[in-house]
Motif scaffolding. Sequence first.
Motif, mmCIF file in Angstrom:
data_model
loop_
_atom_site.group_PDB
_atom_site.id
_atom_site.type_symbol
_atom_site.label_atom_id
_atom_site.label_comp_id
_atom_site.label_asym_id
_atom_site.label_seq_id
_atom_site.Cartn_x
_atom_site.Cartn_y
_atom_site.Cartn_z
ATOM 1 N N ASP A 1 -22.409 13.078 69.660
ATOM 2 C CA ASP A 1 -21.702 14.360 69.690
ATOM 3 C C ASP A 1 -20.746 14.490 68.506
ATOM 4 O O ASP A 1 -20.654 15.548 67.873
ATOM 5 N N GLU A 2 -20.010 13.408 68.217
ATOM 6 C CA GLU A 2 -19.088 13.438 67.091
ATOM 7 C C GLU A 2 -19.837 13.624 65.771
ATOM 8 O O GLU A 2 -19.381 14.338 64.885
ATOM 9 N N SER A 3 -20.982 12.979 65.676
ATOM 10 C CA SER A 3 -21.797 13.104 64.471
ATOM 11 C C SER A 3 -22.245 14.551 64.266
ATOM 12 O O SER A 3 -22.212 15.068 63.144
ATOM 13 N N GLU A 4 -22.658 15.220 65.355
ATOM 14 C CA GLU A 4 -23.069 16.624 65.263
ATOM 15 C C GLU A 4 -21.902 17.517 64.843
ATOM 16 O O GLU A 4 -22.069 18.417 64.013
ATOM 17 N N LEU A 5 -20.705 17.264 65.424
ATOM 18 C CA LEU A 5 -19.526 18.044 65.056
ATOM 19 C C LEU A 5 -19.167 17.838 63.585
ATOM 20 O O LEU A 5 -18.862 18.794 62.869
ATOM 21 N N LEU A 6 -19.210 16.606 63.137
ATOM 22 C CA LEU A 6 -18.900 16.304 61.749
ATOM 23 C C LEU A 6 -19.876 16.998 60.799
ATOM 24 O O LEU A 6 -19.472 17.596 59.794
ATOM 25 N N GLN A 7 -21.137 16.960 61.144
ATOM 26 C CA GLN A 7 -22.159 17.600 60.316
ATOM 27 C C GLN A 7 -21.934 19.121 60.260
ATOM 28 O O GLN A 7 -22.002 19.734 59.198
ATOM 29 N N ALA A 8 -21.636 19.725 61.421
ATOM 30 C CA ALA A 8 -21.384 21.166 61.466
ATOM 31 C C ALA A 8 -20.155 21.520 60.632
ATOM 32 O O ALA A 8 -20.139 22.523 59.911
ATOM 33 N N PHE A 9 -19.112 20.688 60.714
ATOM 34 C CA PHE A 9 -17.903 20.931 59.929
ATOM 35 C C PHE A 9 -18.204 20.853 58.439
ATOM 36 O O PHE A 9 -17.797 21.720 57.666
#
Length: 106
Positions: A8-16
């Motif tokens: 989940d954190e990886s997805e958020l980081l990528q979106a950011f």
Amino acid sequence: MPTPVDHDESELLQAFEQGQLKSVATKSELARFKAAARATALKDRRVNIRLSSGDLSDIQIRALEEGIPYQTLIASVLHKYVTGRLTENPAPSKPATKAPVSKSGR
């Protein structure tokens, strides 16, 4: 050593990083947050304080556990105190002990 990033954190980081995230804060909220950040970061006075060696050691250990400099921890605790946001945890209750009874019966 940095904490591993979960999915989940990886997805958020990528979106950011791709600019896909949008702020939901209003302009007045952003202004308030910026003012609070400036006021918190402003350190224009120096204070000298004497502490017991034991207290200072305990503060330094706690700061290491929190991952912040001990002076920052002290400033944070004082700031929370003066703004009324410092809460006290009740001390754990100690089991009641009976007073020793003398052999003479008194």
